[in-house]
Write a protein that holds these residues in place. Sequence first.
Motif, PDB file in Angstrom:
ATOM      1  N   VAL A   3      -7.922 -55.507  -2.536  1.00 62.99           N
ATOM      2  CA  VAL A   3      -8.100 -54.303  -1.729  1.00 62.99           C
ATOM      3  C   VAL A   3      -9.322 -53.523  -2.205  1.00 62.99           C
ATOM      4  CG1 VAL A   3      -5.632 -54.177  -1.254  1.00 62.99           C
ATOM      5  CG2 VAL A   3      -6.584 -52.923  -3.195  1.00 62.99           C
ATOM      6  N   ASP A   4      -9.787 -52.615  -1.347  1.00 63.59           N
ATOM      7  CA  ASP A   4     -10.957 -51.805  -1.686  1.00 63.59           C
ATOM      8  C   ASP A   4     -10.597 -50.567  -2.498  1.00 63.59           C
ATOM      9  OD1 ASP A   4     -12.895 -53.386  -0.170  1.00 63.59           O
ATOM     10  OD2 ASP A   4     -11.863 -52.631   1.606  1.00 63.59           O
ATOM     11  N   THR A   5      -9.421 -50.003  -2.229  1.00 67.25           N
ATOM     12  CA  THR A   5      -9.017 -48.760  -2.886  1.00 67.25           C
ATOM     13  C   THR A   5      -7.550 -48.851  -3.269  1.00 67.25           C
ATOM     14  OG1 THR A   5     -10.593 -47.520  -1.527  1.00 67.25           O
ATOM     15  CG2 THR A   5      -8.904 -46.246  -2.660  1.00 67.25           C
ATOM     16  N   VAL A   6      -7.230 -48.385  -4.460  1.00 69.75           N
ATOM     17  CA  VAL A   6      -5.844 -48.329  -4.934  1.00 69.75           C
ATOM     18  C   VAL A   6      -5.525 -46.881  -5.276  1.00 69.75           C
ATOM     19  CG1 VAL A   6      -4.152 -49.136  -6.619  1.00 69.75           C
ATOM     20  CG2 VAL A   6      -5.958 -50.674  -5.844  1.00 69.75           C
ATOM     21  N   LEU A   7      -4.508 -46.330  -4.627  1.00 70.91           N
ATOM     22  CA  LEU A   7      -4.077 -44.962  -4.864  1.00 70.91           C
ATOM     23  C   LEU A   7      -2.650 -44.971  -5.375  1.00 70.91           C
ATOM     24  CD1 LEU A   7      -5.336 -43.276  -1.550  1.00 70.91           C
ATOM     25  CD2 LEU A   7      -6.580 -43.546  -3.697  1.00 70.91           C
ATOM     26  N   TYR A   8      -2.367 -44.142  -6.360  1.00 69.44           N
ATOM     27  CA  TYR A   8      -1.019 -43.985  -6.897  1.00 69.44           C
ATOM     28  C   TYR A   8      -0.533 -42.570  -6.595  1.00 69.44           C
ATOM     29  CZ  TYR A   8      -0.499 -48.312  -9.589  1.00 69.44           C
ATOM     30  OH  TYR A   8      -0.340 -49.624  -9.956  1.00 69.44           O
ATOM     31  N   LEU A   9       0.652 -42.483  -6.038  1.00 73.69           N
ATOM     32  CA  LEU A   9       1.287 -41.188  -5.818  1.00 73.69           C
ATOM     33  C   LEU A   9       2.260 -40.962  -6.975  1.00 73.69           C
ATOM     34  CD1 LEU A   9       1.383 -38.829  -3.830  1.00 73.69           C
ATOM     35  CD2 LEU A   9       3.303 -39.936  -2.693  1.00 73.69           C
ATOM     36  N   GLY A  56       7.489 -40.208  -1.874  1.00 73.45           N
ATOM     37  CA  GLY A  56       6.869 -39.618  -0.694  1.00 73.45           C
ATOM     38  C   GLY A  56       5.755 -40.449  -0.087  1.00 73.45           C
ATOM     39  N   LYS A  57       5.736 -41.760  -0.344  1.00 71.88           N
ATOM     40  CA  LYS A  57       4.663 -42.606   0.190  1.00 71.88           C
ATOM     41  C   LYS A  57       4.700 -42.651   1.722  1.00 71.88           C
ATOM     42  CE  LYS A  57       5.964 -46.288  -2.001  1.00 71.88           C
ATOM     43  NZ  LYS A  57       7.130 -45.730  -2.688  1.00 71.88           N
ATOM     44  N   SER A  58       5.882 -42.934   2.277  1.00 70.47           N
ATOM     45  CA  SER A  58       5.985 -43.020   3.732  1.00 70.47           C
ATOM     46  C   SER A  58       5.707 -41.675   4.390  1.00 70.47           C
ATOM     47  CB  SER A  58       7.378 -43.524   4.128  1.00 70.47           C
ATOM     48  OG  SER A  58       7.611 -44.828   3.615  1.00 70.47           O
ATOM     49  N   THR A  59       6.128 -40.597   3.748  1.00 69.13           N
ATOM     50  CA  THR A  59       5.839 -39.259   4.282  1.00 69.13           C
ATOM     51  C   THR A  59       4.342 -39.007   4.322  1.00 69.13           C
ATOM     52  OG1 THR A  59       7.943 -38.392   3.461  1.00 69.13           O
ATOM     53  CG2 THR A  59       6.210 -36.799   3.918  1.00 69.13           C
ATOM     54  N   LEU A  60       3.651 -39.343   3.236  1.00 65.28           N
ATOM     55  CA  LEU A  60       2.200 -39.147   3.191  1.00 65.28           C
ATOM     56  C   LEU A  60       1.505 -39.995   4.246  1.00 65.28           C
ATOM     57  CD1 LEU A  60      -0.355 -38.010   1.838  1.00 65.28           C
ATOM     58  CD2 LEU A  60      -0.247 -39.928   0.236  1.00 65.28           C
ATOM     59  N   LEU A  61       1.918 -41.261   4.391  1.00 65.03           N
ATOM     60  CA  LEU A  61       1.257 -42.140   5.352  1.00 65.03           C
ATOM     61  C   LEU A  61       1.504 -41.687   6.788  1.00 65.03           C
ATOM     62  CD1 LEU A  61      -0.469 -44.674   4.716  1.00 65.03           C
ATOM     63  CD2 LEU A  61       0.877 -43.899   2.787  1.00 65.03           C
TER      64      LEU A  61
END
Length: 449
Positions: free
Chosen positions: A226-232, A96-101
């Motif tokens: 990068v400044d922030t790394v998020l994992y879904l 769901g990465k593209s959905t979230l973005l």
Amino acid sequence: MRAKSFFQCSVCGHQSTRWLGRCPGCGAWNSLVEELGSRQIAGRTPGREVIPSPVTEIPALGEERLPVGIDELDRVLGGGVVPGSLILVGGDPGIGKSTLLLQIAYRFSDRLQVLYVSGEESVRQIRIRADRLGALSPNLLLVAETDIDLIERHLNDVNPPVAIIDSIQTMFKNDLGSVPGSVGQVRECTAQLMRLAKATGISVFLVGHVTKEGLLAGPRVLEHMVDTVLYLEGDRHQSFRILRGVKNRFGSTNEIGVFEMRGQGLVEVANPSLLFLNQYPGESVPGTAVVSSLEGSRPLLVEIQALVSPAGYGVPRRMTAGVDHNRVALIAAVLEKRIGLNLGSNDIYVNAVGGVKLDEPAVDLGIALALTSSFRDVPVESGLAAAGEIGLAGELRPVPGAAKRVNEAFKLGFNRFLLSAQSEIQNKTEAEVLRAVTLAEALEVAIKL
């Protein structure tokens, strides 16, 4: 004119004019990475030099943040997006990465312009998903492009406060002869976007693919840049998703956001504990225990299920889902040595309900209660939740945030909570707080024979 490139070993630094499978310097395999021979220093104008400045003369950015409008995401980011930051979002395919973005882009488009760059889909395919999500806005600009230089031109022309690149593995730079997704391409494209973001103040979201080991694909330096790394995270067969921050230069890395995947996209979950509890306080069954895990500032109540049965084969099996396999083995060894449970000749299966992943030591006590309950075929006392770390000597250690854990359990109907005797807590609820010094005492309190 195309800049010359060379190949450099990422282990020993050996340079070669062509790619080799094995480094002649150190013998490492697949360690040669393509590098540009001459690289223009970005962010610098010819004839202009950058001189060091006193920190007191540098204008402060302050706490200016751009709230996304999605509370669960703003919680993970620390209150919103910092202008000029580079945020990397990773996850398994189809999670769901593209959905979230796209939902993030739509929320931002209510008050500012957003540029969504896709290297995997056409603009018509994105429009189909936008129709399904109800994410239609004239401030949401779409473009399908993979050339990083053309993308930079679009960003300079539009100058949007927020840009989304989906995904960084599909972008390429013409100066490099390697294919998109290679180590050199990913690093150079990310570096170019990072320089652009810092120079213009554009906040850039990057979508990153993950490998079969669950790590972000590409060079490890990608996560450092990068400044922030998020994992879904989440199971594709489950409806919920967890957004976890593993790096954040502008906030805490302990916070998580919980979403539920529905037809209209990712929906925020107001009370995540309800997702991870199969049963409410009442009649318990052997092999189940409720543990309170603290994710950042948010307590989560999760049901731990365990099954201990005689081994049907020569070597007993140890299988876990959602909890650390080595931690379960350690707790089983403590139960066998300190409590006297003969678990060595039994198969052990441990599962965290809902597919959530728990890595906090506070879940030790819940695992021990579930294993003992299944082995003795006696249920844990109804209405009881627990949290505690177990030592190798069989002692029960305190855990932080005890008051938050007790309050969350009481809200969900649990009237008793088991903690270490060393835990300092001011109980302001009607829940009864039970204390134990050792694991043996905790088992006597929680499991009545």
